[in-house]
Every structure is written in C-alpha cells, then in structure tokens.
Design an enzyme around this catalytic site. Sequence first.
Site, PDB file in Angstrom:
ATOM      1  N   GLU A  44      76.529  -1.129   1.769  1.00 30.32           N
ATOM      2  CA  GLU A  44      75.501  -1.612   2.703  1.00 30.32           C
ATOM      3  C   GLU A  44      75.386  -0.688   3.916  1.00 30.32           C
ATOM      4  O   GLU A  44      74.314  -0.534   4.481  1.00 30.32           O
ATOM      5  CB  GLU A  44      75.845  -3.033   3.180  1.00 30.32           C
ATOM      6  CG  GLU A  44      75.541  -4.117   2.170  1.00 30.32           C
ATOM      7  CD  GLU A  44      74.048  -4.324   1.924  1.00 30.32           C
ATOM      8  OE1 GLU A  44      73.278  -4.362   2.891  1.00 30.32           O
ATOM      9  OE2 GLU A  44      73.668  -4.439   0.745  1.00 30.32           O
TER      10      GLU A  44
ATOM     11  N   TYR B  92      77.380 -11.873  -0.725  1.00 29.88           N
ATOM     12  CA  TYR B  92      77.364 -13.187  -1.369  1.00 29.88           C
ATOM     13  C   TYR B  92      78.681 -13.454  -2.120  1.00 29.88           C
ATOM     14  O   TYR B  92      79.047 -14.599  -2.352  1.00 29.88           O
ATOM     15  CB  TYR B  92      76.237 -13.242  -2.419  1.00 29.88           C
ATOM     16  CG  TYR B  92      74.845 -13.542  -1.915  1.00 29.88           C
ATOM     17  CD1 TYR B  92      74.531 -13.617  -0.557  1.00 29.88           C
ATOM     18  CD2 TYR B  92      73.809 -13.754  -2.831  1.00 29.88           C
ATOM     19  CE1 TYR B  92      73.237 -13.888  -0.131  1.00 29.88           C
ATOM     20  CE2 TYR B  92      72.518 -14.030  -2.417  1.00 29.88           C
ATOM     21  CZ  TYR B  92      72.235 -14.088  -1.071  1.00 29.88           C
ATOM     22  OH  TYR B  92      70.952 -14.358  -0.668  1.00 29.88           O
ATOM     23  N   GLY B  93      79.344 -12.376  -2.521  1.00 25.01           N
ATOM     24  CA  GLY B  93      80.426 -12.462  -3.502  1.00 25.01           C
ATOM     25  C   GLY B  93      81.560 -13.411  -3.203  1.00 25.01           C
ATOM     26  O   GLY B  93      82.170 -13.949  -4.114  1.00 25.01           O
TER      27      GLY B  93
ATOM     28  N   ASP C  14      68.101  -9.564  -3.928  1.00 26.46           N
ATOM     29  CA  ASP C  14      69.556  -9.359  -3.947  1.00 26.46           C
ATOM     30  C   ASP C  14      70.077  -9.740  -2.563  1.00 26.46           C
ATOM     31  O   ASP C  14      69.303  -9.930  -1.622  1.00 26.46           O
ATOM     32  CB  ASP C  14      69.879  -7.882  -4.240  1.00 26.46           C
ATOM     33  CG  ASP C  14      71.377  -7.593  -4.248  1.00 26.46           C
ATOM     34  OD1 ASP C  14      72.143  -8.390  -4.827  1.00 26.46           O
ATOM     35  OD2 ASP C  14      71.809  -6.581  -3.665  1.00 26.46           O
ATOM     36  N   SER C  15      71.399  -9.816  -2.447  1.00 31.87           N
ATOM     37  CA  SER C  15      71.998 -10.085  -1.143  1.00 31.87           C
ATOM     38  C   SER C  15      71.758  -8.927  -0.171  1.00 31.87           C
ATOM     39  O   SER C  15      71.826  -9.103   1.038  1.00 31.87           O
ATOM     40  CB  SER C  15      73.509 -10.278  -1.308  1.00 31.87           C
ATOM     41  OG  SER C  15      74.069  -9.115  -1.891  1.00 31.87           O
TER      42      SER C  15
ATOM     43  N   CYS D 118      70.928  -9.349  -8.889  1.00 29.86           N
ATOM     44  CA  CYS D 118      72.231  -9.614  -8.281  1.00 29.86           C
ATOM     45  C   CYS D 118      73.048 -10.399  -9.302  1.00 29.86           C
ATOM     46  O   CYS D 118      72.629 -11.489  -9.725  1.00 29.86           O
ATOM     47  CB  CYS D 118      71.994 -10.452  -7.023  1.00 29.86           C
ATOM     48  SG  CYS D 118      73.499 -10.989  -6.193  1.00 29.86           S
ATOM     49  N   ASN D 119      74.160  -9.833  -9.734  1.00 29.09           N
ATOM     50  CA  ASN D 119      75.001 -10.543 -10.707  1.00 29.09           C
ATOM     51  C   ASN D 119      75.534 -11.835 -10.116  1.00 29.09           C
ATOM     52  O   ASN D 119      75.678 -12.840 -10.813  1.00 29.09           O
ATOM     53  CB  ASN D 119      76.187  -9.667 -11.109  1.00 29.09           C
ATOM     54  CG  ASN D 119      75.773  -8.502 -11.970  1.00 29.09           C
ATOM     55  OD1 ASN D 119      75.842  -8.549 -13.176  1.00 29.09           O
ATOM     56  ND2 ASN D 119      75.305  -7.426 -11.338  1.00 29.09           N
ATOM     57  N   THR D 120      75.852 -11.786  -8.825  1.00 31.94           N
ATOM     58  CA  THR D 120      76.446 -12.951  -8.168  1.00 31.94           C
ATOM     59  C   THR D 120      75.455 -14.109  -8.122  1.00 31.94           C
ATOM     60  O   THR D 120      75.783 -15.249  -8.480  1.00 31.94           O
ATOM     61  CB  THR D 120      76.892 -12.559  -6.744  1.00 31.94           C
ATOM     62  OG1 THR D 120      77.713 -11.388  -6.832  1.00 31.94           O
ATOM     63  CG2 THR D 120      77.653 -13.668  -6.068  1.00 31.94           C
TER      64      THR D 120
ATOM     65  N   CYS E 117      78.066  -5.448 -10.656  1.00 32.23           N
ATOM     66  CA  CYS E 117      77.497  -5.740  -9.336  1.00 32.23           C
ATOM     67  C   CYS E 117      76.451  -4.670  -9.104  1.00 32.23           C
ATOM     68  O   CYS E 117      76.720  -3.474  -9.314  1.00 32.23           O
ATOM     69  CB  CYS E 117      78.585  -5.666  -8.270  1.00 32.23           C
ATOM     70  SG  CYS E 117      77.942  -5.692  -6.573  1.00 32.23           S
ATOM     71  N   THR E 118      75.255  -5.081  -8.696  1.00 36.63           N
ATOM     72  CA  THR E 118      74.152  -4.115  -8.617  1.00 36.63           C
ATOM     73  C   THR E 118      74.312  -3.109  -7.480  1.00 36.63           C
ATOM     74  O   THR E 118      73.584  -2.127  -7.421  1.00 36.63           O
ATOM     75  CB  THR E 118      72.801  -4.845  -8.492  1.00 36.63           C
ATOM     76  OG1 THR E 118      72.864  -5.763  -7.381  1.00 36.63           O
ATOM     77  CG2 THR E 118      72.473  -5.596  -9.765  1.00 36.63           C
ATOM     78  N   HIS E 119      75.261  -3.339  -6.590  1.00 35.28           N
ATOM     79  CA  HIS E 119      75.540  -2.327  -5.562  1.00 35.28           C
ATOM     80  C   HIS E 119      76.248  -1.098  -6.158  1.00 35.28           C
ATOM     81  O   HIS E 119      76.130   0.002  -5.634  1.00 35.28           O
ATOM     82  CB  HIS E 119      76.457  -2.906  -4.469  1.00 35.28           C
ATOM     83  CG  HIS E 119      75.744  -3.740  -3.444  1.00 35.28           C
ATOM     84  ND1 HIS E 119      75.306  -5.016  -3.692  1.00 35.28           N
ATOM     85  CD2 HIS E 119      75.405  -3.477  -2.150  1.00 35.28           C
ATOM     86  CE1 HIS E 119      74.733  -5.511  -2.603  1.00 35.28           C
ATOM     87  NE2 HIS E 119      74.778  -4.597  -1.654  1.00 35.28           N
TER      88      HIS E 119
END
Length: 271
Positions: A156, A46-47, A14-15, A77-79, A188-190
């Site tokens: 983050e 990344y978005g 992921d980012s 990561c969806n992005t 979004c995985t966050h």
Amino acid sequence: MDSQRKNSPIGIFDSGVGGLSVLRAIRTQLPNENIIYYADQARVPYGARSLAEIRSFSEEITHFLLAHGVKIIVVACNTASAAALQNLRKSFPDIPFVGMEPAVKPAAEQTNSGVVGVLATPATFQGRLYTSLVERFASNVTLLQNTCAGLVEEIERGALDGEKTHQILDNALRDMLAHGLDTVVLGCTHYPFVIPQIAKITEEDVRIIDPAPAIARQVEYRLETINAKSTRNAKGKIQLYTSGDAEALASILPKLGFESFPITGIKKGQI
Ligand code: DGL
C-alpha cells in the site's frame, strides 16, 4: 441487453491497491470496457478483520458501485471473496459477481514436488471457501501456508522493493523452500506486485501462480453469457475511487506500473 447497458462500466473493488493487479488483467483482456475501481484504503487491511465486518464493508461498496451504474462486479480481493461473496450473491441477485479464490486447484495439478505454498491473509485462510478448496483439490499435495503479516501495508505504501518487504517474503518462503516448494499461489491480490521480489528468493525453479489473467477471462465469459460486452470501438475509461487519500494513491500508481488515472476521494458518510 440495450447498448447503453452494454457500455456501462465494470465495477471492481478491493481493500486497497491490490485489486489493481486484477484491473490490469481485465484492461488487457477487455480494453474497450469502462472500469470503475473502488479502493477501501481508509480501512485497509481487511485480512485481520472479522468476516462479519468484511461482509458489511463489501455490501456498502456494492451499493456504491451499483449507484454508479456498473453491469458486473469483480470482487478483486481474496479476503472479501472469502468473507462475503456468497452473501453478496444472495443480497444482490440482479448483478453478476466474479470473485477470487486461491488457485489451489491449478497449483495441485501443476506441482511436481507435491509441495505448494499459499500466501494469503488470515481471513482468507479462515473462510469456508479455502477449507473447501483444500478438501476438494489438495488431498495429494502438501500445502504450506503463510499470511505474510505486514506485506499488504508495505505494498500500500508502494514499498515494493523495501527492506521490510524482502524480509517478510524471505521469512515466508525460506521455510517453504526447505520443504521442497515448487509452486507458489498468490492468494492475495496485492502480491502480484511483488512477483519480482518473490522470484529473486525462489529462483527459477518455482512456479508463481497469479490468478488475475484467469479472472479477466472469467469476466469476459460472464459478460458474453449475459450479452453485456461493450460495443465501444475505442479504449474504455478508468475511474478510481478511494476512501483514503486520493493524492497518496496517485503518487503510488507509477510504482505499481500504472499511468495516472482520475481519482476521486470518497469521504466517510458519502458511500
Ligand atoms: N487484496 C486483498 C486480498 O486479495 C486483501 C488484503 C487486505 O486488505 O488484507 O486478500
């Protein structure tokens, strides 16, 4: 598949820390698997980046994970999935990939009010994958979208309960609620890390869809299909890599609900 290969790690990337919400679900589903997780924290978020840039980062990380002997790669990561999944499958045909997509289909099936909110990054909304999901599954529902600008950065930092986090979520959800929202898709995985904060705003009537458990089942299914499930009888090991600051990542893990994991910092040029 020989047993050495069966006991190779699952690669996840992921980012940043978002994919750890997917790691958590995979750990629950497949506790005996070794896992290597790559967080590209030097380049998060990344978005707002171009799809071409995200594609090139995803390829780099795939090379890194393959060099560490992974048997499957989860694009947590969806992005990155929106920007790169198709290309990754073409460029690396010998390794299975499991990617993410906003759970528009289950949301459209489950909504009673017909109003579904999707929280995801700008790049995810721009990708062809999202357009195709909307066309295929959402013709009978009203989809409301919000990019929650700044939320990934707050997560983050581990500021799950911070003032800014609440403000961003409040801004995104109030308007949706006024339109009759009853289902929220975490695209979004966050965002699963702020489910309690979301639930505080939406209250009990709104369903929140975190796709991580379904992704973990998909990973198990793919491993079964290629006969690559671990034969280990003990808990697998987890190793994290970050292109950012390893110490900062270590200090955030408990805030995200994790025990400490070994973390290696990857300097620019090492990947
Ligand atoms: N966790 C990510 C996702 O699922 C990306 C967040 C970002 O880097 O913008 O989309």
